[in-house]
Design an enzyme around this catalytic site. Structure first.
Site, PDB file in Angstrom:
ATOM      1  N   GLY A  44      11.198  -2.749  27.516  1.00  0.00           N
ATOM      2  CA  GLY A  44      11.814  -4.422  26.322  1.00  0.00           C
ATOM      3  C   GLY A  44      11.414  -5.250  25.811  1.00  0.00           C
ATOM      4  N   TYR A  50       0.088 -10.721  -9.927  1.00  0.00           N
ATOM      5  CA  TYR A  50       0.451 -10.405 -10.703  1.00  0.00           C
ATOM      6  C   TYR A  50       2.072 -10.166 -11.033  1.00  0.00           C
ATOM      7  N   GLN A  99       5.527   9.592  26.790  1.00  0.00           N
ATOM      8  CA  GLN A  99       4.751   8.748  26.737  1.00  0.00           C
ATOM      9  C   GLN A  99       3.444   9.028  26.081  1.00  0.00           C
ATOM     10  N   GLU A 116       3.817  -1.497  -4.093  1.00  0.00           N
ATOM     11  CA  GLU A 116       2.655  -0.815  -4.779  1.00  0.00           C
ATOM     12  C   GLU A 116       2.704   0.646  -4.818  1.00  0.00           C
ATOM     13  N   ARG A 149       1.764  -1.246  32.713  1.00  0.00           N
ATOM     14  CA  ARG A 149       2.978  -1.025  33.084  1.00  0.00           C
ATOM     15  C   ARG A 149       2.993  -0.182  33.983  1.00  0.00           C
TER      16      ARG A 149
HETATM   17  C1  LIG Z   1      -2.435  -7.408  -3.447  1.00  0.00           C
HETATM   18  C2  LIG Z   1      -3.136  -6.603  -2.205  1.00  0.00           C
HETATM   19  C3  LIG Z   1      -2.456  -6.068  -1.806  1.00  0.00           C
HETATM   20  C4  LIG Z   1      -3.024  -5.085  -0.403  1.00  0.00           C
HETATM   21  C5  LIG Z   1      -2.609  -4.677   0.801  1.00  0.00           C
HETATM   22  C6  LIG Z   1      -3.589  -4.517   1.773  1.00  0.00           C
HETATM   23  C7  LIG Z   1      -2.594  -5.284   2.802  1.00  0.00           C
HETATM   24  C8  LIG Z   1      -2.416  -6.158   3.110  1.00  0.00           C
HETATM   25  C9  LIG Z   1      -2.406  -7.507   3.295  1.00  0.00           C
HETATM   26  C10 LIG Z   1      -2.153  -8.272   2.567  1.00  0.00           C
HETATM   27  C11 LIG Z   1      -0.229  -7.998   1.903  1.00  0.00           C
HETATM   28  C12 LIG Z   1       0.047  -9.752   1.537  1.00  0.00           C
HETATM   29  C13 LIG Z   1      -0.411  -9.259  -0.290  1.00  0.00           C
HETATM   30  C14 LIG Z   1      -0.110  -8.451  -1.135  1.00  0.00           C
HETATM   31  C15 LIG Z   1       1.224  -7.264  -0.819  1.00  0.00           C
HETATM   32  C16 LIG Z   1       1.711  -6.630  -1.616  1.00  0.00           C
HETATM   33  C17 LIG Z   1       1.544  -6.443  -3.613  1.00  0.00           C
HETATM   34  C18 LIG Z   1       2.044  -6.228  -4.166  1.00  0.00           C
HETATM   35  C19 LIG Z   1       2.190  -5.779  -5.662  1.00  0.00           C
HETATM   36  C20 LIG Z   1       2.729  -4.787  -6.478  1.00  0.00           C
HETATM   37  O1  LIG Z   1       3.827  -3.987  -5.685  1.00  0.00           O
HETATM   38  S1  LIG Z   1       2.181  -4.514  -7.722  1.00  0.00           S
HETATM   39  C21 LIG Z   1       3.935  -3.675  -9.167  1.00  0.00           C
HETATM   40  C22 LIG Z   1       3.344  -2.286  -8.256  1.00  0.00           C
HETATM   41  N1  LIG Z   1       4.487  -1.444  -8.180  1.00  0.00           N
HETATM   42  C23 LIG Z   1       3.814   0.100  -8.971  1.00  0.00           C
HETATM   43  O2  LIG Z   1       3.479   0.460  -8.173  1.00  0.00           O
HETATM   44  C24 LIG Z   1       5.292   0.490  -9.842  1.00  0.00           C
HETATM   45  C25 LIG Z   1       4.857   2.038  -9.355  1.00  0.00           C
HETATM   46  N2  LIG Z   1       5.996   2.797 -10.928  1.00  0.00           N
HETATM   47  C26 LIG Z   1       4.174   3.439 -11.429  1.00  0.00           C
HETATM   48  O3  LIG Z   1       3.392   3.541 -10.896  1.00  0.00           O
HETATM   49  C27 LIG Z   1       5.052   4.043 -12.507  1.00  0.00           C
HETATM   50  O4  LIG Z   1       5.189   4.093 -13.675  1.00  0.00           O
HETATM   51  C28 LIG Z   1       4.892   5.942 -12.475  1.00  0.00           C
HETATM   52  C29 LIG Z   1       5.924   5.767 -11.072  1.00  0.00           C
HETATM   53  C30 LIG Z   1       3.634   6.348 -11.699  1.00  0.00           C
HETATM   54  C31 LIG Z   1       5.396   6.368 -13.625  1.00  0.00           C
HETATM   55  O5  LIG Z   1       4.897   6.151 -14.852  1.00  0.00           O
HETATM   56  P1  LIG Z   1       5.226   6.177 -15.884  1.00  0.00           P
HETATM   57  O6  LIG Z   1       5.311   5.436 -16.799  1.00  0.00           O
HETATM   58  O7  LIG Z   1       6.905   6.548 -16.231  1.00  0.00           O
HETATM   59  O8  LIG Z   1       4.645   7.297 -16.615  1.00  0.00           O
HETATM   60  P2  LIG Z   1       4.846   9.056 -16.405  1.00  0.00           P
HETATM   61  O9  LIG Z   1       5.240   9.394 -17.223  1.00  0.00           O
HETATM   62  O10 LIG Z   1       6.021   9.011 -15.724  1.00  0.00           O
HETATM   63  O11 LIG Z   1       3.059   9.456 -16.467  1.00  0.00           O
HETATM   64  C32 LIG Z   1       2.399   8.903 -16.925  1.00  0.00           C
HETATM   65  C33 LIG Z   1       0.584   9.682 -17.040  1.00  0.00           C
HETATM   66  O12 LIG Z   1       0.981   8.852 -15.945  1.00  0.00           O
HETATM   67  C34 LIG Z   1      -0.339   9.023 -15.082  1.00  0.00           C
HETATM   68  N3  LIG Z   1      -0.379   7.966 -14.185  1.00  0.00           N
HETATM   69  C35 LIG Z   1       0.810   7.044 -13.729  1.00  0.00           C
HETATM   70  N4  LIG Z   1       0.518   6.453 -12.862  1.00  0.00           N
HETATM   71  C36 LIG Z   1      -0.960   6.649 -12.796  1.00  0.00           C
HETATM   72  C37 LIG Z   1      -2.380   5.859 -12.294  1.00  0.00           C
HETATM   73  N5  LIG Z   1      -1.968   4.306 -11.400  1.00  0.00           N
HETATM   74  N6  LIG Z   1      -3.364   5.963 -12.480  1.00  0.00           N
HETATM   75  C38 LIG Z   1      -3.614   6.894 -13.414  1.00  0.00           C
HETATM   76  N7  LIG Z   1      -2.413   7.839 -13.867  1.00  0.00           N
HETATM   77  C39 LIG Z   1      -1.193   7.560 -13.124  1.00  0.00           C
HETATM   78  C40 LIG Z   1       0.949  10.299 -14.876  1.00  0.00           C
HETATM   79  O13 LIG Z   1       1.073  10.893 -13.294  1.00  0.00           O
HETATM   80  C41 LIG Z   1       1.120  10.919 -15.873  1.00  0.00           C
HETATM   81  O14 LIG Z   1       0.205  11.953 -16.078  1.00  0.00           O
HETATM   82  P3  LIG Z   1       0.399  12.950 -16.779  1.00  0.00           P
HETATM   83  O15 LIG Z   1      -0.945  13.427 -17.314  1.00  0.00           O
HETATM   84  O16 LIG Z   1       1.502  13.947 -15.732  1.00  0.00           O
HETATM   85  O17 LIG Z   1       0.619  12.310 -18.299  1.00  0.00           O
HETATM   86  C1  LIG Z   2       6.531  -7.933   0.254  1.00  0.00           C
HETATM   87  C2  LIG Z   2       6.467  -6.863  -1.670  1.00  0.00           C
HETATM   88  C3  LIG Z   2       5.577  -7.712  -1.670  1.00  0.00           C
HETATM   89  C4  LIG Z   2       5.952  -7.292  -4.051  1.00  0.00           C
HETATM   90  N1  LIG Z   2       4.346  -7.680  -4.378  1.00  0.00           N
HETATM   91  C5  LIG Z   2       4.661  -7.453  -5.653  1.00  0.00           C
HETATM   92  C6  LIG Z   2       3.677  -8.587  -6.396  1.00  0.00           C
HETATM   93  O1  LIG Z   2       3.018  -9.528  -6.351  1.00  0.00           O
HETATM   94  N2  LIG Z   2       3.829  -8.110  -7.880  1.00  0.00           N
HETATM   95  C7  LIG Z   2       5.114  -7.007  -8.785  1.00  0.00           C
HETATM   96  O2  LIG Z   2       4.798  -6.818  -9.580  1.00  0.00           O
HETATM   97  N3  LIG Z   2       6.092  -6.473  -8.036  1.00  0.00           N
HETATM   98  C8  LIG Z   2       5.346  -6.794  -6.316  1.00  0.00           C
HETATM   99  N4  LIG Z   2       6.518  -6.065  -5.524  1.00  0.00           N
HETATM  100  C9  LIG Z   2       7.364  -5.676  -6.175  1.00  0.00           C
HETATM  101  C10 LIG Z   2       7.109  -3.836  -5.677  1.00  0.00           C
HETATM  102  O3  LIG Z   2       6.004  -3.114  -6.563  1.00  0.00           O
HETATM  103  C11 LIG Z   2       8.297  -3.352  -5.852  1.00  0.00           C
HETATM  104  O4  LIG Z   2       9.478  -3.298  -5.716  1.00  0.00           O
HETATM  105  C12 LIG Z   2       8.547  -1.557  -5.877  1.00  0.00           C
HETATM  106  O5  LIG Z   2       7.285  -0.929  -6.548  1.00  0.00           O
HETATM  107  C13 LIG Z   2       9.682  -0.729  -5.708  1.00  0.00           C
HETATM  108  O6  LIG Z   2      10.455  -0.549  -6.828  1.00  0.00           O
HETATM  109  P1  LIG Z   2      11.403  -0.998  -7.339  1.00  0.00           P
HETATM  110  O7  LIG Z   2      11.854  -2.494  -6.126  1.00  0.00           O
HETATM  111  O8  LIG Z   2      11.913  -1.061  -8.559  1.00  0.00           O
HETATM  112  O9  LIG Z   2      12.250   0.488  -6.152  1.00  0.00           O
HETATM  113  P2  LIG Z   2      13.683   0.962  -6.536  1.00  0.00           P
HETATM  114  O10 LIG Z   2      12.850   2.285  -7.539  1.00  0.00           O
HETATM  115  O11 LIG Z   2      14.679  -0.172  -6.995  1.00  0.00           O
HETATM  116  O12 LIG Z   2      13.676   1.895  -5.033  1.00  0.00           O
HETATM  117  C14 LIG Z   2      14.867   2.292  -4.727  1.00  0.00           C
HETATM  118  C15 LIG Z   2      14.858   3.703  -4.291  1.00  0.00           C
HETATM  119  O13 LIG Z   2      15.524   4.731  -5.586  1.00  0.00           O
HETATM  120  C16 LIG Z   2      14.264   5.782  -5.398  1.00  0.00           C
HETATM  121  N5  LIG Z   2      14.404   5.862  -6.782  1.00  0.00           N
HETATM  122  C17 LIG Z   2      13.739   5.226  -7.186  1.00  0.00           C
HETATM  123  N6  LIG Z   2      13.121   5.877  -8.391  1.00  0.00           N
HETATM  124  C18 LIG Z   2      13.261   7.165  -7.764  1.00  0.00           C
HETATM  125  C19 LIG Z   2      12.928   8.275  -8.572  1.00  0.00           C
HETATM  126  N7  LIG Z   2      12.594   8.666 -10.319  1.00  0.00           N
HETATM  127  N8  LIG Z   2      13.045   9.809  -8.394  1.00  0.00           N
HETATM  128  C20 LIG Z   2      13.577   9.360  -7.165  1.00  0.00           C
HETATM  129  N9  LIG Z   2      14.098   8.550  -6.158  1.00  0.00           N
HETATM  130  C21 LIG Z   2      14.100   7.227  -6.972  1.00  0.00           C
HETATM  131  C22 LIG Z   2      13.399   5.336  -4.468  1.00  0.00           C
HETATM  132  O14 LIG Z   2      13.169   6.288  -4.010  1.00  0.00           O
HETATM  133  C23 LIG Z   2      14.680   4.278  -3.489  1.00  0.00           C
HETATM  134  O15 LIG Z   2      14.142   4.398  -2.568  1.00  0.00           O
HETATM  135  C24 LIG Z   2       6.074  -6.365  -4.654  1.00  0.00           C
HETATM  136  C25 LIG Z   2       7.417  -6.209  -3.371  1.00  0.00           C
HETATM  137  C26 LIG Z   2       7.299  -6.133  -2.205  1.00  0.00           C
HETATM  138  C27 LIG Z   2       8.826  -5.222  -1.222  1.00  0.00           C
END
Ligand SMILES: CCCCC/C=C\C/C=C\C/C=C\C/C=C\C/C=C/C(=O)SCCNC(=O)CCNC(=O)[C@H](O)C(C)(C)COP(=O)(O)OP(=O)(O)OC[C@H]1O[C@@H](n2cnc3c(N)ncnc32)[C@H](O)[C@@H]1OP(=O)(O)O
Ligand SMILES: Cc1cc2nc3c(=O)[nH]c(=O)nc-3n(C[C@H](O)[C@H](O)[C@H](O)COP(=O)(O)OP(=O)(O)OC[C@H]3O[C@@H](n4cnc5c(N)ncnc54)[C@H](O)[C@@H]3O)c2cc1C
Length: 643
Positions: A381, A115, A310, A404, A290
């Site tokens: 420790g 992804y 504790q 996420e 402990r």
């Molecule tokens: C992969 C397996 C994970 C399982 C983990 C479990 C256990 C761990 C086990 C193993 C771990 C090993 C590996 C896995 C680990 C990590 C994988 C990680 C993957 C990633 O990180 S993928 C990348 C993820 N990225 C993000 O999450 C980005 C965050 N940002 C956002 O979601 C959005 O940009 C935002 C912050 C919500 C803002 O959006 P924006 O486009 O600017 O629009 P807005 O104008 O703020 O919103 C528009 C509108 O839409 C609504 N909205 C926003 N998000 C959603 C949503 N998800 N669903 C529905 N609606 C949504 C928002 O509220 C607004 O609504 P309005 O009514 O106000 O218009």
């Molecule tokens: C272990 C790991 C695995 C990952 N795996 C994937 C993957 O498989 N696929 C993928 O696509 N991505 C992946 N990611 C990326 C991950 O989804 C992003 O790092 C995450 O969404 C946070 O975004 P950022 O790094 O841009 O943080 P930033 O947004 O740059 O955050 C930096 C700081 O800014 C602050 N900040 C940002 N925006 C605002 C705001 N609007 N208001 C106030 N404060 C704000 C935050 O609170 C934070 O303190 C992974 C990350 C990690 C660490």
């Protein structure tokens, strides 16, 4: 209690069977992981993942069993992204034809996906992504391109060395017009020899925090140089591009593009209790073994678990593990419901589900990460030794606060939902988790009626306190926001208060789900009574920790807050006799815990001593480097020593 924790007898049996399968198979040995270099570590993970896939097929494991198997193997790897994000993204955002083509390939692992959303320059701000997908009408293709360094895809798990395909999020451009960010299925590597396809630059982003845990994952960097993909590889459930280059949007809301994140956040909440319970199990068992101080007449010293301090650090974490387990279960049912609705084009509950998954993801991951570190300190420790299992668990878990959806960014999403709910109050009755905001008048006017510490042992009193605190904080923010001419400016200015109000709302959800669980679903009175104690500990601990909110909103008097704290101390004494039974109920095997301190048999000291001798430094008395760098210092004859 094991059944209560697992959710049902069947659920317990499945997870127990998979835990034993993993623990009894030498391929899944993991104690030596921290000693391996990156390449060996990575190859070892590939070997385990391949063997796990063989087991899944040979033993014809169900989807549920396969999930547990991967969980107990306990090594993040490319399959997590494939199953938890790549497949759900196609399921949620693909058309019927796309699902028919891609899902069978993915489900049999003939292709392996990741992804690819985040870029070097943007993670949280999805609309700010820079990768472009430009439609070429002549060839009926999209041209994928990385126009800047900051547009490099950065982080996707499994992408660096393994994935053959990715869902790539990019700005859709047709005839120079930008149509928002969309997902595209892009092949990354040859299915023949695994080499990157022309036009792609692929690599690993480098070592991560903690040695033997997350470095088993090949988080990757990806750059495109005008790479062409067929038009039908844009995920087109939400919007479509015709071969004439016409952009159309179906009546499915755009937010569905973010649907995969809702699904994974739900999984993350469900998983928080697994990580926290693991740390709590280690710290509780070790706290019984402990002993420090308090010996009388040559008798044994005091078990550290008997110190009130504790208990006050450990038992709220024990209670939180249970609270997160139940809220995870509840969120899963909410998610299953919304998924069915979305399939039937009913989008009415999506905003609430988004707020719940975002907020509970933030609440549970922050508390779990902090809780694991607290458990390490609770082990003194020895908690700092890798063999305690706690440092690696922390290193593995802590990025959950960022991935996420960064936690503060997620809480601000909850705030948007709450502010909207409050501003609609006059004409739209709030439902579900926000229903309490429809009862603002009594919640703002009536104050707490508690008069004795005993009065706090009442679910209604607790619920009302959490509702009143959240309602007062949310309404207070709403009133202050109304004073700003520009609502966005107001939101930014008040964002600190809004995050606090969102936390109060999410804590209300966890407390009320725990109470509901006790009302409806616990088999056996003994189990129920014990869980009641934990439920009160969880709620009153939160009340004590955030008493500033309860006092500042005027719902509680200082006297009532101190009565809650008095009750909390009494509750700790009730938890103590069952502490070991509570953690044994998690059914964590020694293999899974991977901790000398948390051993089931309590044989900590001999095993700690034994583990120390397995360190490579102990292979010989005189190690490499001593002759070269230490002996010369010892042998030099200076007239005076000066540092
Ligand atoms: C992969 C397996 C994970 C399982 C983990 C479990 C256990 C761990 C086990 C193993 C771990 C090993 C590996 C896995 C680990 C990590 C994988 C990680 C993957 C990633 O990180 S993928 C990348 C993820 N990225 C993000 O999450 C980005 C965050 N940002 C956002 O979601 C959005 O940009 C935002 C912050 C919500 C803002 O959006 P924006 O486009 O600017 O629009 P807005 O104008 O703020 O919103 C528009 C509108 O839409 C609504 N909205 C926003 N998000 C959603 C949503 N998800 N669903 C529905 N609606 C949504 C928002 O509220 C607004 O609504 P309005 O009514 O106000 O218009
Ligand atoms: C272990 C790991 C695995 C990952 N795996 C994937 C993957 O498989 N696929 C993928 O696509 N991505 C992946 N990611 C990326 C991950 O989804 C992003 O790092 C995450 O969404 C946070 O975004 P950022 O790094 O841009 O943080 P930033 O947004 O740059 O955050 C930096 C700081 O800014 C602050 N900040 C940002 N925006 C605002 C705001 N609007 N208001 C106030 N404060 C704000 C935050 O609170 C934070 O303190 C992974 C990350 C990690 C660490």
């Amino acid at each position: 209690m094991k059944v209560a924790w697992a959710g049902s007898r069947e659920a317990f049996q499945v997870s127990d069977r998979m835990a034993k399968l993993v623990a009894n198979d030498p391929v899944f040995e993991k104690f030596s992981k921290p000693m391996l270099g990156r390449k060996e570590l990575f190859k070892n993970t590939l070997r385990k993942a391949a063997y796990a896939w063989k087991l899944i097929n040979d033993l014809r494991l169900t989807e549920e069993e396969a999930k547990w198997l991967r969980h107990y193997i306990d090594e993040p790897n490319y399959t997590d992204l494939h199953w938890e994000m790549f497949v759900p993204a196609i399921e949620g955002q693909g058309t019927k034809e796309q699902k028919k083509k891609w899902l069978p390939l993915a489900q049999t692992m003939q292709i392996i996906g990741t992804y690819a959303q985040t870029e070097l320059g943007h993670g949280s701000n999805v609309q700010g992504l820079e990768t472009t997908a430009t439609f070429d009408r002549q060839t009926d293709e999209f041209v994928m391109h990385s126009p800047t360094l900051t547009s490099s895809k950065w982080w996707p798990g499994g992408m660096a060395k393994v994935a053959t395909h990715a869902i790539v999020y990019a700005r859709l451009i047709i005839d120079g017009l930008f149509h928002g960010v969309h997902g595209f299925i892009v092949q990354l590597r040859s299915l023949e020899d695994h080499s990157p396809l022309p036009g792609l630059t692929l690599g690993d982003i480098g070592m991560k925090f903690g040695h033997g845990t997350y470095n088993t994952m090949d988080n990757g960097v990806l750059r495109f140089d005008h790479v062409r993909i067929p038009r039908n590889q844009m995920l087109m459930r939400v919007s479509q591009v015709t071969k004439e280059g016409k952009y159309a949007q179906s009546d499915v809301p755009r937010q569905l593009l973010y649907g995969t994140m809702v699904s994974v956040r739900q999984t993350i909440v469900a998983d928080a209790s697994k990580a926290l319970s693991r740390a709590v199990c280690i710290a509780t068992r070790y706290s019984v073994v402990r002993r420090q101080f308090g010996s009388r007449n040559g008798g044994p010293e005091t078990q550290v678990i008997d110190y009130k301090t504790q208990q006050s650090r450990l038992f709220p974490l024990l209670a939180s593990a249970y609270a997160f387990r139940f809220v995870g279960e509840w969120l899963k049912s909410l998610y299953i419901d919304v998924k069915q609705r979305l399939e039937a084009n009913d989008f009415s509950t999506l905003p609430e589900t988004h707020a719940c998954t975002a907020g509970l993801k933030a609440l549970t991951t922050a508390a779990t990460a902090d809780g694991i570190e607290e458990c390490r300190k609770l082990c003194g420790g020895h908690g700092y030794l890798i063999s305690s299992g706690l440092p690696e668990l922390f290193a593995f878990y802590v990025p959950a606060c960022s991935y996420e959806g960064e936690n503060v960014v997620m809480m601000l999403q909850v705030a948007r939902f709450l502010v909207k709910t409050v501003s609609n109050l006059g004409y739209k009755q709030p439902v579900g988790t926000a229903a309490y905001l429809g009862r603002v008048t009594p919640l703002l006017q009536n104050n707490c009626a508690v008069q004795t510490a005993e009065d706090w042992l009442n679910p209604d009193a607790i619920l009302e306190a959490f509702e009143a605190r959240a309602a007062r904080m949310v309404i207070g923010c709403g009133e202050r926001l109304a004073m700003f001419e520009n609502p966005e400016e107001g939101f930014a200015e008040l964002s600190i208060d809004l995050v606090e109000a969102s936390l109060a709302h999410c804590q209300l959800i966890t407390v009320s789900v725990f109470i509901q669980k006790l009302n409806h679903e616990i088999p056996g009175n003994g189990v129920k009574r014990s869980l009641e104690v934990l439920c009160y500990v969880y709620a009153l601990f939160l009340l004590h920790k955030h008493q500033g909110d309860f006092l500042a909103t005027g719902y509680l008097t200082p006297k009532q807050a101190s009565l809650a704290n008095e009750q909390l101390r009494t509750l700790y004494s009730k938890v103590r006799p069952n502490a070991i039974a509570f953690v044994d109920s998690f059914n964590h095997m020694d293999h899974y815990l991977c901790s000398v301190l948390g051993r089931y048999d309590g044989n900590v000291y001999p095993k700690l001593y034994e583990a120390a001798w397995k360190d490579p430094l102990n292979d010989s008395d005189i190690v490499d480097g001593i002759q070269q760098y230490v002996q010369p210092i010892l042998k030099q004859k200076l007239h005076y020593a000066k540092l």
